[in-house]
Design an enzyme around this catalytic site. Structure first.
Site, mmCIF file in Angstrom:
data_model
loop_
_atom_site.group_PDB
_atom_site.id
_atom_site.type_symbol
_atom_site.label_atom_id
_atom_site.label_comp_id
_atom_site.label_asym_id
_atom_site.label_seq_id
_atom_site.Cartn_x
_atom_site.Cartn_y
_atom_site.Cartn_z
ATOM 1 N N ASP A 310 0.894 -1.221 0.065
ATOM 2 C CA ASP A 310 0.107 -0.170 0.115
ATOM 3 C C ASP A 310 0.904 1.258 0.199
ATOM 4 O O ASP A 310 1.966 1.146 0.780
ATOM 5 C CB ASP A 310 -0.917 0.181 1.152
ATOM 6 C CG ASP A 310 -2.100 -0.947 1.011
ATOM 7 O OD1 ASP A 310 -2.447 -1.260 0.044
ATOM 8 O OD2 ASP A 310 -2.253 -1.547 2.337
ATOM 9 N N ASP A 614 -9.199 -5.981 3.061
ATOM 10 C CA ASP A 614 -8.132 -6.524 2.541
ATOM 11 C C ASP A 614 -7.712 -7.806 2.958
ATOM 12 O O ASP A 614 -6.968 -8.708 2.511
ATOM 13 C CB ASP A 614 -6.928 -5.467 3.011
ATOM 14 C CG ASP A 614 -6.780 -4.190 2.353
ATOM 15 O OD1 ASP A 614 -7.117 -3.977 1.230
ATOM 16 O OD2 ASP A 614 -6.309 -3.409 2.987
ATOM 17 N N GLU A 679 31.283 -39.720 12.871
ATOM 18 C CA GLU A 679 30.912 -40.771 13.782
ATOM 19 C C GLU A 679 30.814 -41.977 13.431
ATOM 20 O O GLU A 679 31.239 -43.133 13.766
ATOM 21 C CB GLU A 679 30.428 -40.248 14.880
ATOM 22 C CG GLU A 679 30.803 -39.101 15.643
ATOM 23 C CD GLU A 679 29.435 -38.250 16.189
ATOM 24 O OE1 GLU A 679 28.343 -38.829 16.469
ATOM 25 O OE2 GLU A 679 29.950 -37.279 16.861
ATOM 26 N N ASN A 709 27.545 -35.603 20.853
ATOM 27 C CA ASN A 709 26.479 -35.000 19.991
ATOM 28 C C ASN A 709 25.667 -34.020 21.042
ATOM 29 O O ASN A 709 25.089 -33.199 20.376
ATOM 30 C CB ASN A 709 25.519 -36.496 19.861
ATOM 31 C CG ASN A 709 25.979 -37.069 18.886
ATOM 32 O OD1 ASN A 709 26.906 -36.909 18.257
ATOM 33 N ND2 ASN A 709 25.157 -38.256 18.687
#
Length: 880
Positions: A310, A614, A679, A709
């Site tokens: 707009d 809108d 790994e 990990n």
């Protein structure tokens, strides 16, 4: 008769204590237990670890079992804390734009937080607003309500005023959560919060959880990893058992190895890192005035190819200022800017005496009376605070400069026809000094068709075609200078007939107002064009005004107006829509057509909107953007993103953040996979080489892999997600629905995983076979080397183009802190009594030198790879 003065502040305060806050609480509660169970349910690795615990207890390895249980607790609790914080953060972001309501307190209009409304309050509601509580209608004008949130039916419902406060039906009630789609009203609150009809429904239902599109992509990766883990685990277990006498201990060792392999292939922290990254991204956007309503759009933001914005209030400031008035044959200049009530009225640079100029005075008075906005002093000089649309407020500020205020005029509004985007007009019937007048304002070309006469200094005359042509030519001159124009008209009436409300009007003149573009918009549009993002400006103004603004902000292309849009189908529009830069005289329904036409061309559309009508376009667009300041509750409820400052530049900032977040997601996922597959490779190759080299398997224990990990994978991965954006991120072309892992990234992570795996295997070989150290020492040295490799590798993944240097330590300070924490945790695991649990032994300076050297080698490999790739681009990683 219902008292309209409202409550006093003391009465309101007592009732707030009695009835409580006007909030729907049940649906907003974040359940920690629910999140905890969700963490356990969705984390498949937890199930694998539970199996490992049972097996460890079964063979009498209770220390290992308890250690794994601690790891399970850490995994689940970390995920729980992160997700709980993320959900709280998103809830707080939604609360950053607090709904406000206008109530009558002590006989005066006052704006308060909607949550502070109490039963008995008199509230003022206008078109586009959400009903904040259950109310009965006291007064109404053309009132239509959308109750679809309660009934599921989208049809508009007519509501009428009550005759008695004690005698009302559903036709007189406004329900909380519904929307006003037309007209305005005065209403009295009868129920708030959980005592409303909406509250009853909320207490009986629970909100459904939504999966993010990004989560689907991550889930696909996770499923693939699980399949790989199972295949390699089973294959390795079979190889380990073959050729050896079957025993209970061998089977248990093989099963524990298989669990270790499965653990190594599955990054258990991935969901945690994902949700944390998105939540932090949403919070970062909020700090830059972009409130994310749905986290799933963060990914889509980076894919945007077209922004439809707009003009008023987004590209421009939204502070309309009247600068010109055309009355009769003379043009009046109005000085002053913004919402300050200081200014002069000049004709040929000389002050105009409004007392003598009756037509100008009548025009200003008409502008003030035909107006739904309100202005009030802020206490700073002659500065005003507005309540209403900027256009209407500018007319009131014009009145303030002339000393004409609505409250000083002795008038009563009897009837009105509110502004309608189809009619492009507003009219009111007022009783002024015992006589009835209709005052109208609207688009000049529409209003002129309703006028048959014109007011001049010496009386009222017939409005000829020649006069109309002159007025339209004057209007064209004003609009070509980027002024927005509104025509003003009136008529005196003896009897009232609504069917002829806007007929035979007397034309007074037109008002030209300016809403200057925001200073930062021109630069933002230039940035969009560099990024391959097309910008389209949408406005209700005419072509000339729209073109003048477009030229000032550097927007070039064809202009299409609403009349042309009406004549086109969506398919026809889709063929030319890419050439259009400006859409003028647009109605809300045109926006939906524009969005659909762009989507037909495969564009990813971001659309802004602030009005009730809108909403369909915002919902249809890939990303609907609502206005936080001047937007309606309807538009904000369907939007994906809300701008706190209503600024176009904020959309561009949000797109930049979206691109950055998606790139960082790619980096940390690719990094985690490279570590996990390194790994996996070490364990699998170790089993194959063990018979020939005399190695004891597994080379790395399950607890050691879990430690890596949890600490050296997840921590750096999380901080990789916080890597600042590259300087040229907005110079890249938009990506369209790309997968997280493409061919180039898979090759990159494979090189990293294979390199780390080979280096770690070589370290074990040197320690055990050449230096003739014990298995425990070789295993610890290999573990230390792999940890150093993973830390160094995180810096490799910070950028796929820029080589690692000492400067890299400053680029992402969080990664540096994560690296320090990982090293300290490794020292604890190796040198504290915990080494008995993790199966490690203390190593000397040689072990650390080997580990550091391993890290330097992996950095050297990737620095060389980046140099070659930057020169030849064989991996096509220029955009990463």
């Amino acid at each position: 008769m219902i008292e309209k003065r409202g409550l006093t502040e003391k009465e309101a305060e007592k009732r707030l204590q009695t009835y409580g806050s006007n909030e729907i609480k049940e649906s907003l509660v974040i359940s920690p237990i629910k999140i905890l169970f969700r963490q356990i349910k969705k984390n498949y690795i937890v199930y694998m670890l539970f199996i490992a615990v049972i097996l460890s207890f079964f063979v009498g390895k209770s220390i290992t079992a308890y250690a794994i249980m601690v790891v399970i607790f850490i995994i689940v609790s970390t995920g729980f804390i992160q997700e709980y914080r993320a959900e709280k953060a998103i809830k707080s972001l939604r609360g950053m734009i607090m709904p406000m309501s206008i109530v009558m307190r002590d006989g005066k209009e006052k704006e308060i937080l909607s949550r502070d409304i109490v039963p008995g309050d008199i509230i003022l509601l206008r078109n586009g607003e959400k009903i904040p509580a259950d109310c009965i209608v006291v007064e109404e004008k053309e009132l239509l309500i959308n109750e679809s949130i309660l009934t599921g039916e989208s049809r508009e419902v007519k509501k009428i005023a009550v005759k008695s406060e004690k005698d009302y039906t559903e036709k007189n009630i406004l329900f909380m959560g519904s929307f006003i789609v037309n007209g305005r009203c005065l209403a009295k609150v009868i129920h708030t919060g959980m005592n409303t009809k909406f509250g009853d429904i909320a207490s009986m239902i629970s909100t459904a959880e939504k999966e993010l599109p990004l989560q689907d992509k991550v889930n696909r990766i996770s499923k693939f990893m699980v399949i790989v883990a199972i295949v390699f685990s089973v294959l390795t277990g079979i190889i380990m058992i073959l050729g050896k006498p079957i025993s209970e201990s061998l089977i248990i060792d093989a099963l524990i190895l298989m669990i270790a392999l499965a653990v190594s292939a599955f990054p258990e922290g991935l969901p945690v890192v994902l949700i944390t990254t998105l939540a932090k991204g949403a919070y970062k956007m909020a700090q830059k005035n972009a409130i994310v309503n749905r986290m799933s759009i963060i990914e889509t933001l980076g894919e945007t190819t077209v922004i439809c914005s707009d003009k008023t209030g987004t590209i421009t400031k939204g502070e309309m200022t009247v600068t010109k008035i055309l009355v009769g044959n003379h043009l009046i200049d109005v000085t002053g800017a913004g919402y300050e009530g200081n200014g002069d009225f000049l004709v040929n640079k000389k002050p105009l005496d409004l007392v003598k100029d009756k037509v100008s005075q009548l025009l200003i008075k008409s502008s003030v009376l035909c107006n739904d906005a309100r202005i009030e002093r802020t206490g700073e000089d002659n500065l005003y605070k507005i309540n209403g649309t900027p256009t209407e407020a500018s007319l009131l500020i014009m009145g303030a400069k002339a000393g004409i205020h609505a409250e000083d005029l002795e008038f009563k509004r009897i009837e009105e026809m509110p502004f309608d985007s189809k009619r492009k007009m507003m009219s009111v019937l007022c009783k002024l000094k015992k006589e009835n007048y209709v005052f109208s304002k609207g688009a000049i070309e529409i209003l002129l068709k309703k006028c048959t006469k014109i007011q001049k200094e010496d009386g009222v005359f017939t409005l000829t075609e020649r006069e109309k042509t002159r007025i339209l030519e004057s209007n064209l001159q004003l609009t070509s200078n980027s002024l927005r124009t509104i025509g003003i008209a009136y008529k005196k009436v003896d009897s009232f007939n609504k069917n002829h409300f806007e007929e035979d009007l007397i034309f007074l003149g037109l008002v030209g107002m300016e809403d200057p573009p925001r200073e930062e918009v021109k630069e933002s549009i230039l940035l969009c064009l560099k990024a391959g993002i097309k910008v389209k400006m949408i406005t209700g103004d005419n072509k000339e005004t729209a073109l003048a603004i477009a030229e000032r902000i550097g927007l070039h292309g064809r202009v299409l107006d609403g009349e042309d849009l009406d004549k086109m189908s969506e398919e026809e529009l889709s063929k030319i829509v890419s050439e259009i830069a400006v859409f003028a005289r647009v109605r809300p329904e045109h926006k939906l057509k524009i969005v659909k036409a762009l989507k037909m061309n495969g564009e990813i559309v971001t659309m802004t909107g602030d009005g009730v009508n809108d909403a369909p376009a915002l919902k249809e667009a890939h990303i609907g953007v609502a206005m936080g300041k001047n937007g309606t509750d309807v538009s904000r409820s369907v939007a994906d993103l809300t701008l706190k400052d209503d600024n176009f530049a904020t959309i561009v900032i949000a797109i930049k953040e979206g691109r950055t977040i998606f790139k960082n997601l790619r980096k940390f996922i690719a990094y985690q996979l490279s570590c996990n597959y390194a790994e996996l490779m070490i364990l699998f190759i170790g089993v194959l080489l063990a018979p020939f080299l005399g190695w004891q398997i597994p080379l790395l224990l399950a607890l050691q892999i879990l430690f890596m990990n949890l600490v050296t994978d997840d921590l750096p991965a999380l901080t990789l997600a916080l890597t600042p954006s590259s300087l040229d991120i907005m110079e890249e072309k938009p990506r369209k629905k790309k997968e997280i892992l493409n061919k180039s990234i898979i090759i990159w992570l494979a090189i990293a995983g294979i390199s780390m795996g080979i280096i770690t295997l070589l370290v074990f070989f040197v320690s055990f076979n050449i230096l003739h150290e014990t298995t425990e020492f070789a295993r610890t040295t290999a573990l230390l080397s792999l940890i150093c490799l993973e830390i160094a590798n995180a810096y490799n993944f910070m950028s796929f183009r820029h080589r690692v240097s000492f400067e890299s330590l400053r680029v992402n300070k969080y990664l540096f802190y994560a690296s320090i924490i990982s090293v300290l945790a490794t020292i604890v695991v190796i040198y504290s009594p915990l080494n008995k649990v993790f199966g490690t032994v203390p190593v000397g300076i040689t072990g650390w030198l080997i580990g550091i050297l391993s890290g330097i080698i992996i950095i050297g490999i990737f620095n060389l790879l980046k140099k070659l790739n930057n020169k030849n681009n064989f991996l096509k990683l220029e955009n990463f």
